[in-house]
Design a protein around this motif. Structure first.
Motif, PDB file in Angstrom:
ATOM      1  N   PHE A  33       0.792  -1.177   0.163  1.00  9.95           N
ATOM      2  CA  PHE A  33       0.202   0.082   0.084  1.00  9.95           C
ATOM      3  C   PHE A  33       0.702   1.092  -0.071  1.00  9.95           C
ATOM      4  N   ASN A  36      -7.042  -0.123  11.297  1.00  7.82           N
ATOM      5  CA  ASN A  36      -7.492  -1.364  10.777  1.00  7.82           C
ATOM      6  C   ASN A  36      -7.546  -2.386  12.047  1.00  7.82           C
ATOM      7  N   ILE A  45     -11.451   0.535  10.042  1.00  7.61           N
ATOM      8  CA  ILE A  45     -11.379  -0.791   8.860  1.00  7.61           C
ATOM      9  C   ILE A  45     -11.482  -1.839   9.394  1.00  7.61           C
ATOM     10  N   ASP A  69     -11.423  -5.927   7.978  1.00  5.31           N
ATOM     11  CA  ASP A  69     -10.503  -6.781   6.913  1.00  5.31           C
ATOM     12  C   ASP A  69     -11.545  -8.000   6.676  1.00  5.31           C
ATOM     13  N   ILE A 120     -12.594  -3.377   3.914  1.00  2.46           N
ATOM     14  CA  ILE A 120     -11.561  -3.678   3.025  1.00  2.46           C
ATOM     15  C   ILE A 120     -10.668  -4.610   3.272  1.00  2.46           C
ATOM     16  N   ASN A 164      -5.738  -1.481  -2.950  1.00  2.00           N
ATOM     17  CA  ASN A 164      -5.053  -0.418  -2.561  1.00  2.00           C
ATOM     18  C   ASN A 164      -5.812   0.852  -3.106  1.00  2.00           C
ATOM     19  N   TYR A 202      -8.511   1.431  -0.442  1.00  2.00           N
ATOM     20  CA  TYR A 202      -7.892   2.266   0.823  1.00  2.00           C
ATOM     21  C   TYR A 202      -7.765   3.654   0.617  1.00  2.00           C
TER      22      TYR A 202
END
Length: 362
Positions: free
Chosen positions: A25, A114, A148, A150, A169, A350, A353
């Motif tokens: 990223f 995250n 965020i 995952d 994400i 990517n 994000y």
């Protein structure tokens, strides 16, 4: 934007999933002309101050000397440094040891975290440590401007537990397209004549369950286990030392080599049971391998019907003794590769994000 990524040992990756994500990223952001900074442990093998356009900030990390408590000191050092940098955004990967310092986070940048997995569920931790991790999770939710998740499972958990929204994400992967079987000679195996497991050797990754089931099976093929040999791993290695099929070979961060080993394996074991979308699972899906995964919501939400699932060692034994299962490799692997291309390719992740972060700082 000027963005910092905290919460990893640093890049290029030589540790785990968050480091892998931070590497991909951050390089992506730099290619889009963002001003990107990644915090690295002072003793990271890569000591240069720039990696593919990404600024690297090395902070003192005493974990190798004092153990896990060193993570808290390292994260504190990173946060104190961040106070001097005038960032627009701080992206925190995980919360385990940095959330207790939330009052020291700089006020100007948007804080996005995250949330990783449910760290407090990890069986390697004592009841006291699990209690602390629940508290740390709560602090991270409270102190972050945005969250965020995952995986859908983590997103649902945060919504129900804390009544907070989080953006789903996942992690990413790149489809492996140029296999080369030369690496097989290094491990003295042939194509489709061995199985592979790549994971940290921790109880919650079901290493013992997989190895026990494999040991009880009648398969003649080798099981190659990649993961740093900690106390838990050494005990397993000693316990099954008389079974020449079971090979503990240590950690390996050579992605090209691992991709080839996945590609030519008979089965790939994924025993992770805690957390969200594990990067190693996506890498396996992108490598044309046939996956046997632990039966839980995190794995099933990604793999769906394109894998076999186990709950215990007897399941592993039965699968190893059932040669007909391998006939599904082409079907399952093709579907998983398409899923990576459509949903989990690094370019997609990517971009998601970047779009999300830019939306939140306007």
């Amino acid at each position: 934007m000027k963005i910092a990524i905290l919460g990893t040992r640093g890049i290029p990756n030589n540790h785990g999933g968050f480091e892998q994500f931070a590497e991909y990223f951050s390089v992506y952001l730099a290619s889009k002309n963002h001003d990107v900074y990644v915090y690295n442990s002072h003793d990271h093998p890569f000591q240069k101050k720039n990696f593919k356009g990404v600024h690297l900030i090395h902070c003192y990390d005493p974990e190798s000397k004092v153990g896990t408590v060193g993570q808290f000191i390292y994260d504190l050092n990173c946060i104190l440094d961040a106070r001097k940098r005038n960032f627009d955004v701080i992206l925190q990967l995980g919360y385990t040891s940095n959330s207790i310092w939330y009052k020291l986070l700089p006020k100007k940048p948007v804080i996005i975290t995250n949330m990783d997995g449910m760290e407090w569920k990890r069986s390697k931790y004592s009841a006291q440590v699990q209690k602390f991790l629940k508290y740390a999770e709560k602090l991270a939710v409270r102190s972050s401007d945005f969250l965020i998740s995952d995986s859908i499972g983590i997103q649902d958990y945060i919504s129900k537990k804390y009544h907070r929204e989080s953006e789903f994400i996942a992690y990413g992967a790149s489809v492996f397209k140029n296999p080369d079987d030369d690496v097989l000679t290094k491990y003295n195996v042939g194509a489709n004549k061995y199985c592979i497991l790549i994971a940290r050797l921790e109880p919650e990754n079901n290493i013992a369950t997989i190895v026990e089931g494999y040991h009880k099976s009648e398969t003649p093929h080798s099981l190659i286990i990649f993961g740093g040999l900690n106390d838990f791993g050494e005990k397993l290695q000693k316990k099954y030392s008389n079974d020449t099929r079971i090979q503990f070979v240590g950690a390996n961060y050579n992605q090209e080599e691992l991709n080839n080993l996945r590609f030519f394996s008979k089965y790939y074991f994924h025993g992770h049971s805690v957390g969200g979308t594990n990067p190693s699972l996506l890498e396996a899906m992108a490598s044309n391998t046939l996956i046997i995964a632990n039966n839980n919501i995190f794995n099933k939400s990604i793999l769906e019907e394109n894998a076999y699932y186990f709950d215990n060692s007897d399941d592993i034994r039965s699968m190893m003794n059932n040669e007909s299962l391998f006939s599904q490799k082409g079907n399952f692997a093709t579907n998983n590769i398409k899923k990576v291309e459509d949903l989990y390719h690094w370019d997609i992740i990517n971009a998601a994000y970047e779009k999300y972060i830019l939306k939140k700082i306007k």
